[in-house]
Scaffold this active site. Structure first.
Site, short mmCIF file in Angstrom:
data_model
loop_
_atom_site.label_atom_id
_atom_site.label_comp_id
_atom_site.label_asym_id
_atom_site.label_seq_id
_atom_site.Cartn_x
_atom_site.Cartn_y
_atom_site.Cartn_z
N HIS A 103 0.13 4.44 0.92
CA HIS A 103 0.04 5.45 1.99
C HIS A 103 0.73 5.04 3.29
CE1 HIS A 103 -3.28 4.01 4.77
NE2 HIS A 103 -3.56 3.24 3.73
N SER A 124 0.84 -1.20 0.00
CA SER A 124 0.00 0.00 0.00
C SER A 124 0.87 1.24 0.00
CB SER A 124 -0.91 0.00 1.23
OG SER A 124 -1.67 1.19 1.25
N CYS A 180 -12.62 -0.31 22.26
CA CYS A 180 -13.45 0.52 23.12
C CYS A 180 -13.29 0.01 24.54
CB CYS A 180 -14.91 0.42 22.69
SG CYS A 180 -16.01 1.42 23.69
C1 LIG Z 1 -3.07 -0.69 6.24
C2 LIG Z 1 -3.00 -2.14 6.03
C3 LIG Z 1 -3.77 -2.77 5.05
C4 LIG Z 1 -4.78 -2.02 4.22
O1 LIG Z 1 -4.18 -1.13 3.29
P1 LIG Z 1 -5.07 0.05 2.66
O2 LIG Z 1 -4.20 0.60 1.58
O3 LIG Z 1 -5.34 1.03 3.75
O4 LIG Z 1 -6.31 -0.58 2.12
C5 LIG Z 1 -3.61 -4.12 4.87
N1 LIG Z 1 -2.75 -4.83 5.61
C6 LIG Z 1 -2.00 -4.26 6.56
C7 LIG Z 1 -1.04 -5.10 7.33
C8 LIG Z 1 -2.10 -2.90 6.82
O5 LIG Z 1 -1.36 -2.35 7.77
#
Ligand SMILES: *Cc1c(COP(=O)(O)O)cnc(C)c1O
Length: 402
Positions: A199, A197, A323
């Site tokens: 971001h 990913s 929570c």
């Molecule tokens: C953030 C994350 C995802 C999801 O990625 P997105 O781009 O936010 O959909 C999947 N697996 C792990 C381990 C993550 O940390």
């Protein structure tokens, strides 16, 4: 502000932003168009593909762009399941995977697949013997994450890959937390599919990639114009892909330096927090963990209160508890380590980024000690005289249904 929640998302780097801007403005062509504006967009997408491939030691054509980690996990797991269902319907994964993997596996269970969810040891690492025992003749897929998003623990994916290869089972790795942070080599670990990913590595949101080893066939989930080698139709997110590629290039060029820098900050942070706060503990393995992860738990603390008070001091972190209400589930990752709900509620995940400095450690560890101290003064679970947590006598508690 001190941002220490980089495992949730990371800030877009200036160079990444600058690389994207032309593709949001004058370079707006459709990569499928044959005239020069389209060819220029196509070229930018292919440069990004090369940069992403290089970061994980893959071939350029083995990279498929997606909308992010969640889509890549879905594409890999459903894509293999639906392609190979005539061969077998058994999948192996772990209990600490990201929801993008767990919910996808649960969905497949409703479609006649069987899933084995491997436990982890109290350090957060799976037992290879459990994996070997779980393998059946009809096992078609093993999906194991590289590094965990909550506790930063790193799984022995090279060992898992070796076993998968020997048994002829397809191997998928959710490497969203590890790519760009530690070395990832799809060849060395015998990985067939790997999710990334943008971001989480200083690129824009809404873009990611799935590595699909040459020769591995998956069922197409998104049908349409045939983009991305017919596996993921839809006009490419050109600015996002360009930003992702730039972020991958920067991560590749700075990998060793960042590891060294983050590890130093992380180790100091862990040391200072455990030193300054009584009854503070580290979650996950001490050594086999991401250079940027410090996951703590504090006795007699509610994570939400901690997060809010730290936020008021300009510090951003995350808690592992969903929570404080007893009716809502505590973090399944921390539960999998064998921790009690009460322990889990006092958890704090700090995930460092390249923007952090060694100076942040003093500020953050002092703030944590201060906030934990004042929250404990009001806690019925803390003995202020002795400065220690009270032994809980469960029989004195009655369950309240809300
Ligand atoms: C953030 C994350 C995802 C999801 O990625 P997105 O781009 O936010 O959909 C999947 N697996 C792990 C381990 C993550 O940390």
């Amino acid at each position: 502000m001190i941002y220490m929640d980089n495992s949730a998302t990371s800030p877009v780097k200036e160079e990444v932003f600058n690389a994207m801007v032309p593709y949001l403005k004058e370079e707006f062509g459709n990569p499928s168009a044959f005239y020069s504006l389209g060819r220029s967009a196509k070229k930018a997408v292919e440069t990004a593909r090369e940069n992403v491939a290089k970061l994980i030691n893959a071939e350029t054509r083995e990279i498929i762009f997606t909308s992010g980690g969640t889509e890549s996990d879905n594409m890999a797991i459903k894509g293999i399941a639906f392609k190979l269902e005539d061969k077998g319907k058994h999948i192996i994964t772990t209990v600490i995977e990201h929801p993008a993997v767990l919910r996808t596996c649960e969905y497949l269970e409703t479609k006649g697949f069987e899933v084995t969810y491997l436990p982890v040891k109290e350090n957060g690492i799976l037992d290879i013997e459990d994996l070997k025992e779980a393998i059946r003749d009809d096992t078609i897929l093993i999906s194991v994450m590289h590094a965990n998003n909550e506790i930063g623990t790193i799984q022995p994916i090279e060992e898992v890959g070796g076993i998968a290869k020997e048994k002829g089972i397809t191997f998928h790795v959710d490497a969203v937390q590890s790519v760009g942070k530690i070395p990832v080599d799809v060849k060395k670990a015998n990985i067939d599919l790997l999710s990334i990913s943008s971001h989480k590595l200083y690129g824009p949101k809404g873009v990611g990639a799935l590595f699909i080893r040459k020769g591995v066939r998956i069922e197409t989930l998104i049908h349409g114009g045939g983009q991305e080698n017919n596996l993921r139709s839809g006009t490419e997110n050109v600015p996002g892909i360009v930003g992702f590629g730039k972020a991958a290039e920067i991560a590749y060029n700075n990998l060793d330096a960042n590891i060294e820098k983050l590890q130093e900050i992380r180790d100091l942070l862990i040391g200072e927090v455990l030193d300054k706060v009584p009854e503070a503990y580290l979650n996950g393995d001490r050594e086999e963990r991401l250079p940027n992860n410090a996951s703590f738990r504090f006795a007699a603390i509610e994570g939400e209160g901690l997060i809010l008070r730290l936020d008021a001091k300009g510090i951003n972190g995350a808690t592992g508890s969903a929570c404080s209400s007893k009716n809502l589930k505590a973090s399944y990752v921390l539960s999998a380590l064998g921790l009690e709900d009460a322990e889990i509620h006092g958890s704090l995940r700090l995930s460092l980024g390249v923007e952090n400095s060694i100076e942040d450690v003093e500020v953050v560890s002092d703030a944590i000690a201060d906030v934990v101290g004042s929250l404990r003064q009001m806690s019925p679970l803390w003995d202020n005289e002795k400065n220690e947590s009270l032994e809980l006598d469960e029989s004195k508690f009655t369950d309240v249904d809300h």
